[in-house]
Design a protein around this motif. Structure first.
Motif, PDB file in Angstrom:
ATOM      1  N   ASP A  79      17.942  18.991  38.651  1.00 11.12           N
ATOM      2  CA  ASP A  79      18.548  20.170  38.084  1.00 11.12           C
ATOM      3  C   ASP A  79      17.332  21.245  37.373  1.00 11.12           C
ATOM      4  O   ASP A  79      17.777  22.314  37.421  1.00 11.12           O
ATOM      5  N   ASP A  80      16.749  20.099  36.062  1.00  7.64           N
ATOM      6  CA  ASP A  80      15.527  21.277  34.984  1.00  7.64           C
ATOM      7  C   ASP A  80      14.790  21.764  36.234  1.00  7.64           C
ATOM      8  O   ASP A  80      14.948  23.083  35.858  1.00  7.64           O
ATOM      9  N   GLU A  81      14.725  21.290  37.314  1.00  4.97           N
ATOM     10  CA  GLU A  81      13.690  22.282  37.680  1.00  4.97           C
ATOM     11  C   GLU A  81      14.234  22.945  38.253  1.00  4.97           C
ATOM     12  O   GLU A  81      13.557  24.171  38.885  1.00  4.97           O
ATOM     13  N   ARG A  82      15.357  23.068  38.737  1.00  2.00           N
ATOM     14  CA  ARG A  82      16.171  24.351  39.656  1.00  2.00           C
ATOM     15  C   ARG A  82      16.321  24.807  38.790  1.00  2.00           C
ATOM     16  O   ARG A  82      15.880  25.978  38.631  1.00  2.00           O
ATOM     17  N   GLY A  83      16.763  24.440  37.234  1.00  2.00           N
ATOM     18  CA  GLY A  83      17.094  25.680  36.714  1.00  2.00           C
ATOM     19  C   GLY A  83      15.478  26.488  35.923  1.00  2.00           C
ATOM     20  O   GLY A  83      15.663  27.823  35.883  1.00  2.00           O
ATOM     21  N   GLU A  84      14.703  26.228  35.798  1.00  2.00           N
ATOM     22  CA  GLU A  84      13.140  27.068  36.379  1.00  2.00           C
ATOM     23  C   GLU A  84      13.126  27.807  36.583  1.00  2.00           C
ATOM     24  O   GLU A  84      12.445  29.014  36.642  1.00  2.00           O
ATOM     25  N   VAL A  85      13.358  27.499  38.349  1.00  2.00           N
ATOM     26  CA  VAL A  85      12.542  28.215  39.095  1.00  2.00           C
ATOM     27  C   VAL A  85      13.956  29.349  39.300  1.00  2.00           C
ATOM     28  O   VAL A  85      13.811  30.900  39.021  1.00  2.00           O
ATOM     29  N   ALA A  86      15.980  29.360  39.071  1.00  2.00           N
ATOM     30  CA  ALA A  86      16.277  30.495  38.069  1.00  2.00           C
ATOM     31  C   ALA A  86      15.839  31.127  37.582  1.00  2.00           C
ATOM     32  O   ALA A  86      16.213  32.545  37.245  1.00  2.00           O
ATOM     33  N   ILE A 133      20.113  26.714  27.910  1.00  2.00           N
ATOM     34  CA  ILE A 133      21.080  26.773  29.189  1.00  2.00           C
ATOM     35  C   ILE A 133      20.453  27.205  30.172  1.00  2.00           C
ATOM     36  O   ILE A 133      20.361  28.856  30.534  1.00  2.00           O
ATOM     37  N   TYR A 134      20.814  26.305  30.917  1.00  2.00           N
ATOM     38  CA  TYR A 134      20.107  27.424  32.340  1.00  2.00           C
ATOM     39  C   TYR A 134      21.185  27.870  33.256  1.00  2.00           C
ATOM     40  O   TYR A 134      22.430  27.430  32.863  1.00  2.00           O
ATOM     41  N   PRO A 135      20.755  28.522  34.029  1.00  2.00           N
ATOM     42  CA  PRO A 135      21.915  28.781  35.134  1.00  2.00           C
ATOM     43  C   PRO A 135      22.349  28.302  34.871  1.00  2.00           C
ATOM     44  O   PRO A 135      22.029  27.470  36.648  1.00  2.00           O
ATOM     45  N   LYS A 136      24.142  28.743  35.609  1.00  2.00           N
ATOM     46  CA  LYS A 136      25.166  27.846  36.253  1.00  2.00           C
ATOM     47  C   LYS A 136      24.774  27.673  37.760  1.00  2.00           C
ATOM     48  O   LYS A 136      24.846  29.229  38.477  1.00  2.00           O
ATOM     49  N   PRO A 137      23.984  27.002  38.844  1.00  2.00           N
ATOM     50  CA  PRO A 137      23.738  27.603  40.176  1.00  2.00           C
ATOM     51  C   PRO A 137      25.367  28.476  40.697  1.00  2.00           C
ATOM     52  O   PRO A 137      26.402  27.620  41.187  1.00  2.00           O
ATOM     53  N   THR A 138      25.507  28.989  41.323  1.00  2.00           N
ATOM     54  CA  THR A 138      25.900  29.885  42.189  1.00  2.00           C
ATOM     55  C   THR A 138      25.646  30.471  43.334  1.00  2.00           C
ATOM     56  O   THR A 138      24.721  30.237  43.639  1.00  2.00           O
ATOM     57  N   PHE A 139      26.721  31.860  43.908  1.00  2.00           N
ATOM     58  CA  PHE A 139      26.158  31.826  45.130  1.00  2.00           C
ATOM     59  C   PHE A 139      25.180  33.072  44.898  1.00  2.00           C
ATOM     60  O   PHE A 139      24.559  33.982  45.468  1.00  2.00           O
ATOM     61  N   LYS A 182      22.340  38.113  30.946  1.00  2.00           N
ATOM     62  CA  LYS A 182      23.357  37.928  29.837  1.00  2.00           C
ATOM     63  C   LYS A 182      22.978  35.911  30.863  1.00  2.00           C
ATOM     64  O   LYS A 182      22.784  35.028  29.675  1.00  2.00           O
ATOM     65  N   GLU A 183      22.339  35.735  31.830  1.00  2.00           N
ATOM     66  CA  GLU A 183      22.074  33.739  31.852  1.00  2.00           C
ATOM     67  C   GLU A 183      20.857  33.535  31.683  1.00  2.00           C
ATOM     68  O   GLU A 183      20.700  32.813  30.725  1.00  2.00           O
ATOM     69  N   LEU A 184      19.842  34.693  31.335  1.00  2.00           N
ATOM     70  CA  LEU A 184      18.563  34.936  30.573  1.00  2.00           C
ATOM     71  C   LEU A 184      18.891  34.239  29.386  1.00  2.00           C
ATOM     72  O   LEU A 184      17.739  33.634  28.732  1.00  2.00           O
ATOM     73  N   GLY A 185      20.193  35.403  28.522  1.00  2.00           N
ATOM     74  CA  GLY A 185      20.327  35.285  27.263  1.00  2.00           C
ATOM     75  C   GLY A 185      20.371  33.712  26.554  1.00  2.00           C
ATOM     76  O   GLY A 185      20.397  33.139  26.033  1.00  2.00           O
ATOM     77  N   GLU A 186      21.704  33.165  27.749  1.00  2.00           N
ATOM     78  CA  GLU A 186      22.185  31.717  27.276  1.00  2.00           C
ATOM     79  C   GLU A 186      20.644  30.930  27.588  1.00  2.00           C
ATOM     80  O   GLU A 186      20.556  29.984  26.657  1.00  2.00           O
ATOM     81  N   TRP A 187      20.175  30.459  28.054  1.00  2.00           N
ATOM     82  CA  TRP A 187      18.441  30.517  27.876  1.00  2.00           C
ATOM     83  C   TRP A 187      17.333  30.769  26.795  1.00  2.00           C
ATOM     84  O   TRP A 187      16.796  29.689  26.002  1.00  2.00           O
ATOM     85  N   ALA A 188      16.953  31.830  26.559  1.00  2.00           N
ATOM     86  CA  ALA A 188      16.438  32.153  25.747  1.00  2.00           C
ATOM     87  C   ALA A 188      16.884  31.396  23.782  1.00  2.00           C
ATOM     88  O   ALA A 188      16.354  31.279  23.327  1.00  2.00           O
ATOM     89  N   LEU A 189      18.165  31.818  24.209  1.00  2.00           N
ATOM     90  CA  LEU A 189      18.587  31.121  22.651  1.00  2.00           C
ATOM     91  C   LEU A 189      19.324  29.697  22.623  1.00  2.00           C
ATOM     92  O   LEU A 189      19.085  29.251  21.751  1.00  2.00           O
ATOM     93  N   ASN A 190      20.181  29.370  23.783  1.00  2.00           N
ATOM     94  CA  ASN A 190      20.689  28.674  23.873  1.00  2.00           C
ATOM     95  C   ASN A 190      19.966  27.473  24.094  1.00  2.00           C
ATOM     96  O   ASN A 190      20.408  25.718  24.837  1.00  2.00           O
TER      97      ASN A 190
END
Length: 239
Positions: free
Chosen positions: A157-164, A231-237, A221-229
């Motif tokens: 999951d984390d490796e997938r998150g890094e790609v996102a 939290i990787y982006p949640k997988p969606t379409f 917003k997704e990048l902000g969640e990662w940069a501050l918290n």
């Protein structure tokens, strides 16, 4: 062929199916009259008691079921990123040719040609930095995606998150750079470049239309969640 989605009545699970466009009960409404990128096709479709066969339902491996299968939307996102980058590069080349061969220097610039005007050069410097920065981020995202793809079912999951994160970053920059160049290109060409016959506005119209299908604010917003918290982006379409 149409790709359609629905939710099961019993458990609410998402179902995706591919059905023939000409199937009984499907009506395509030709109401997509956008300003650019005609084939984005966001027109209306009416479904009335449409039959869906069992074999038309896309069950295996199922949407977003594993980190590896979750790479599919990221592949699409990276493709779009390269399209946006390509539009920016095309606009840059068109502007460059016009500036060198058609544009006239401003009467108070005291320059014999546009290509020596310091203000014009400043714009081209900004364009160049934007394109080169976007290319670098896009290439890095492609490397991350390739490495993740090779791991197949072993992808975490984390490796997938890094790609996102990498692809989101590249797509945000490609959008911003592209919109900047396709708009400001007229400042380095002059008013004659707006002649309708040249259709140089097509770069902005195409990019502006296409990028609205996936709101940039939600990517940021997704990048902000990662940069501050962290939290990787949640997988969606879309991510």
């Amino acid at each position: 062929m149409l790709i359609i989605s629905a939710k099961e009545k019993v458990n609410g699970n998402l179902l995706i199916a591919a059905i023939p466009t000409g199937r009984s009960g499907v009506t395509l409404i030709n109401d997509w009259d956008n300003i650019g990128q005609r084939q984005t096709d966001s027109g209306s479709v009416i479904f009335e008691k449409v039959r869906v066969e069992e074999h038309e339902i896309l069950k295996d491996p199922g949407p977003l079921s594993t980190p590896f299968s979750c790479l599919r939307p990221l592949v699409a996102q990276l493709i779009l990123t390269n399209i946006y980058l390509g539009i920016a590069e095309g606009a840059f080349e068109d502007a460059k040719q016009y500036s060198l061969h058609e544009a006239r220097p401003w009467h108070t610039s005291n320059m014999a040609a546009v290509n020596h005007d310091p203000y014009i050069l400043k714009h081209y410097g900004d364009f160049w930095v934007g394109i080169e920065s976007t290319k670098a981020l896009t290439d890095l995202a492609a490397i991350k995606l390739d490495n993740a793809w090779k791991k197949n079912a072993q992808l975490s999951d984390d490796e997938r998150g890094e790609v996102a994160i990498r692809i989101n970053s590249a797509k945000i920059l490609a959008t911003r750079t592209g919109l900047d160049i396709t708009s400001k290109m007229f400042e380095v060409m002059g008013s004659r470049a707006t002649h309708a016959g040249l259709r140089l506005d097509r770069h902005w119209r195409n990019l502006r239309t296409h990028t609205l299908h996936d709101p940039l604010d939600y990517k940021v917003k997704e990048l902000g969640e990662w940069a501050l918290n962290n939290i990787y982006p949640k997988p969606t379409f879309y991510s």
